[in-house]
Scaffold this active site. Structure first.
Site, PDB file in Angstrom:
ATOM      1  N   SER A   1       0.822  -1.210   0.000  1.00 18.22           N
ATOM      2  CA  SER A   1       0.000   0.000   0.000  1.00 18.22           C
ATOM      3  C   SER A   1       0.863   1.269   0.000  1.00 18.22           C
ATOM      4  CB  SER A   1      -0.893   0.004   1.248  1.00 18.22           C
ATOM      5  OG  SER A   1      -1.399   1.291   1.466  1.00 18.22           O
TER       6      SER A   1
ATOM      7  N   THR B   1     -18.921  -8.858 -15.643  1.00 21.20           N
ATOM      8  CA  THR B   1     -20.009  -9.636 -15.038  1.00 21.20           C
ATOM      9  C   THR B   1     -21.233  -8.733 -14.951  1.00 21.20           C
ATOM     10  OG1 THR B   1     -18.300 -10.717 -13.735  1.00 21.20           O
ATOM     11  CG2 THR B   1     -20.584 -11.106 -13.042  1.00 21.20           C
ATOM     12  N   LEU B   2     -22.197  -9.024 -15.780  1.00 23.96           N
ATOM     13  CA  LEU B   2     -23.333  -8.106 -15.923  1.00 23.96           C
ATOM     14  C   LEU B   2     -24.101  -7.917 -14.614  1.00 23.96           C
ATOM     15  CD1 LEU B   2     -24.613  -6.438 -18.212  1.00 23.96           C
ATOM     16  CD2 LEU B   2     -26.308  -8.263 -18.447  1.00 23.96           C
TER      17      LEU B   2
ATOM     18  N   ASP C   1     -13.133   7.748  -0.181  1.00 18.61           N
ATOM     19  CA  ASP C   1     -12.996   7.445  -1.617  1.00 18.61           C
ATOM     20  C   ASP C   1     -13.972   8.322  -2.406  1.00 18.61           C
ATOM     21  OD1 ASP C   1     -11.084   5.475  -1.476  1.00 18.61           O
ATOM     22  OD2 ASP C   1     -12.499   3.820  -1.405  1.00 18.61           O
TER      23      ASP C   1
ATOM     24  N   ALA D   1     -17.422  -2.750 -11.974  1.00 22.77           N
ATOM     25  CA  ALA D   1     -18.531  -2.713 -11.016  1.00 22.77           C
ATOM     26  C   ALA D   1     -18.105  -3.383  -9.708  1.00 22.77           C
ATOM     27  CB  ALA D   1     -19.761  -3.396 -11.610  1.00 22.77           C
ATOM     28  N   GLY D   2     -16.896  -3.046  -9.268  1.00 26.16           N
ATOM     29  CA  GLY D   2     -16.414  -3.573  -7.985  1.00 26.16           C
ATOM     30  C   GLY D   2     -16.684  -2.575  -6.874  1.00 26.16           C
ATOM     31  N   GLY D   3     -15.943  -2.722  -5.779  1.00 24.09           N
ATOM     32  CA  GLY D   3     -16.150  -1.871  -4.606  1.00 24.09           C
ATOM     33  C   GLY D   3     -15.912  -0.399  -4.911  1.00 24.09           C
ATOM     34  N   ALA D   4     -14.843  -0.094  -5.636  1.00 25.58           N
ATOM     35  CA  ALA D   4     -14.516   1.311  -5.918  1.00 25.58           C
ATOM     36  C   ALA D   4     -15.571   1.921  -6.835  1.00 25.58           C
ATOM     37  CB  ALA D   4     -13.128   1.407  -6.552  1.00 25.58           C
TER      38      ALA D   4
ATOM     39  N   LYS E   1     -13.989  -3.564   3.415  1.00 27.88           N
ATOM     40  CA  LYS E   1     -14.711  -2.279   3.431  1.00 27.88           C
ATOM     41  C   LYS E   1     -16.166  -2.437   3.890  1.00 27.88           C
ATOM     42  CE  LYS E   1     -11.929   0.314   0.143  1.00 27.88           C
ATOM     43  NZ  LYS E   1     -11.862   1.086  -1.082  1.00 27.88           N
TER      44      LYS E   1
ATOM     45  N   ASN F   1     -19.549  -3.650 -17.283  1.00 27.12           N
ATOM     46  CA  ASN F   1     -18.769  -4.616 -16.515  1.00 27.12           C
ATOM     47  C   ASN F   1     -18.754  -5.969 -17.203  1.00 27.12           C
ATOM     48  OD1 ASN F   1     -17.152  -5.059 -14.186  1.00 27.12           O
ATOM     49  ND2 ASN F   1     -18.775  -6.362 -13.341  1.00 27.12           N
TER      50      ASN F   1
END
Ligand code: NAP
Length: 479
Positions: free
Chosen positions: A233, A367-368, A318, A343-346, A282, A365
């Protein structure tokens, strides 16, 4: 004290390494098992060639070293080295008291008795340390925490073994925090190396200048980042210089975490004031927050936790960090529509931030279902990633939020024809210039980089942690 472990194969190279690292270290450990046979014969000269106290060690393969000699020959090398001016000798736990101990005592060399465990932390670690200490001047244990529960055990050593001269090292990813916070375990030193002579070692330069590990005391406020893979990080490079800039006795440490529950127990033990949260925790941390902000409620994820009187509070920086570089374009009407790739966490936080500011959003994305879920939450459009070309020339902003581009020169919307009018923003920050941004730049698009978001969200975290603005005088260097 910060002790540099030397893994060079010649005495001259070891001396040169000490010279290069001298400003960061207080001691050096000469590892005979890394030296060639001929160079081993010169080991006794080493202490007089450097201006700091030295440890001599000859580590067996079974203890993580390289020495494959017979036990007799290995001890003979150590005995020979004792004719030099070493301050300490490291002798393994199972070696019976013998000529090594006797010669060391005659020469006034302090004896470290050491125990290594590459598979875990022994249940009886405190009594083992006491036994080691009863046979030597200093007890040393290098053990491998298998999770945060083991890390808590190591931090308990300060209280349980007060007054005992000891060196405690937590190896492996979970142990990294113990290498930085070694004084909080009552350990007299921490080992540094840039060549990983033991798993999880940190460079002397980082220990001294990034973490200021040797300056940590009982009053130092501890902050950190939790997640998986956090040892890479960049957040410590934002917060630690910031703390220094406002003259705040605090340290920001990466914590590799297996269990959020155990981490909250560790946070209490270390009296932590706050921490950053990254993948995959998160959402998990929300159960432990007594208070969460409006953005966290809306996004359903939190990247910052701060201690407030009586409870932990969850924040999402974020959200604002992403908006910071482009807010002026949204407010001026330059950005009215956006394509968000991923279409992930961010993406979830970004789509909400854009929708909240009235921007029309389409999520693409692989994965629809994931795109569909975020679109339903935020009342916007979604589509399959492979249909990207249908949106050419249709949007003002294209945001790349997938992990594609982190590990290779790849663009998740390869072949997408930019008109040159789009503002293109990739939230991946390492590497700074991704293939996606490079393709956009070739068409003359305005670019925004992931490090802009990283720094903006980090500065907001800093304010939440300290109550102070990030000091302007500090130039953040993420390299
Ligand atoms: P995440 O939740 O794991 O989401 C990953 C996304 O990438 C998903 O949409 C996934 O699609 C997509 N993806 C992964 N491999 C793919 C491939 N081969 N082809 C197409 N799509 C692929 O990750 P995250 O937390 O959102 O983080 C995403 C990136 O943002 C990371 O690089 C992270 O470092 C960066 N980030 C930057 C900042 C900053 O401050 N700059 C802040 C947060 C995150 P599927 O749904 O189909 O799997």
């Amino acid at each position: 004290m910060i002790c540099l472990t030397l893994s060079e194969s010649t005495i001259a190279a070891c001396v040169e390494k000490v010279r290069q690292e001298r400003e960061y270290i207080d001691m050096a450990e000469l590892r005979l098992d890394f030296l060639t046979k001929e160079e081993c014969a010169k080991a006794k000269d080493f202490p007089s060639l450097v201006d700091l106290p030295c440890i001599v060690t000859n580590r067996r393969v079974s203890d993580g070293g390289r020495c494959q000699l017979s036990e007799r020959a290995r001890r003979a090398q150590l005995l020979d080295a004792l004719d030099g001016g070493f301050k300490y000798i490291d002798i393994e736990e199972d070696l019976k008291r013998g000529e090594l101990d006797e010669k060391a005592e005659r020469k006034g060399v302090r004896i470290i008795r050491s125990l290594h465990d590459f598979n875990g932390v022994p249940d009886d670690i405190f009594s083992r340390i006491q036994q080691l200490r009863s046979r030597a001047d200093v007890a040393k244990v290098a053990v491998t925490p298998r999770g945060i529960a083991d890390v808590i055990t190591l931090f308990n050593a300060q209280k349980e073994l007060e007054g005992i001269d000891k060196i405690i090292i937590g190896m492996g990813p979970y142990g990294v925090c113990t290498r930085i916070l070694y004084k909080r375990m009552g350990s007299m030193l921490t080992f540094a190396s840039d060549s990983e002579t033991a798993p999880g070692q940190i460079s002397a330069r980082d220990l001294k200048t990034l973490y200021r590990a040797d300056q940590v005391d009982d009053k130092t406020a501890v902050y950190g980042i939790i997640g998986h893979g956090v040892l890479k990080s960049s957040s410590p490079k934002i917060h630690n210089p910031g703390f220094r800039g406002i003259k705040y006795n605090a340290v920001f440490v990466p914590f590799e975490v297996d269990s959020v529950r155990h981490f909250f127990a560790l946070a209490e033990h270390l009296k932590m004031r706050g921490f950053a949260v990254t993948v995959p925790f998160k959402i998990d941390v929300l159960s432990y927050c007594g208070n969460i902000t409006r953005e966290v409620k809306q996004i359903g994820a939190c990247n910052t936790v701060v201690r407030t009187p009586g409870l932990w509070k969850g924040i999402n920086t974020d959200y604002y960090g992403f908006l910071a570089p482009i807010l002026k374009y949204i407010e001026s009407g330059r950005i009215k529509s956006a394509l968000v790739i991923g279409a992930g966490g961010a993406s979830n936080a970004i789509v909400w931030a854009l929708r909240n500011r009235g921007v029309r959003v389409t999520i693409l994305n692989r994965t629809l279902e994931r795109a569909q879920r975020i679109a339903a939450l935020n009342i916007c459009q979604y589509d399959r990633l492979e249909n990207a070309k249908a949106y050419e020339g249709q949007v003002d902003l294209v945001v790349q939020t997938t992990t594609v581009g982190m590990d290779g020169w790849e663009n998740p919307v390869e072949g997408f024809e930019f008109t040159g009018r789009e503002i293109c923003y990739d939230i991946v920050y390492r590497p700074r210039m991704t293939k996606f941004l490079s393709d956009a730049a070739a068409k003359g698009c305005q670019l925004h980089f992931g490090d802009e978001m990283l720094i903006a969200q980090g500065m907001l975290q800093f304010e939440a942690f300290t109550g102070y603005h990030y000091p302007r005088s500090v130039k953040i260097d993420l390299s």
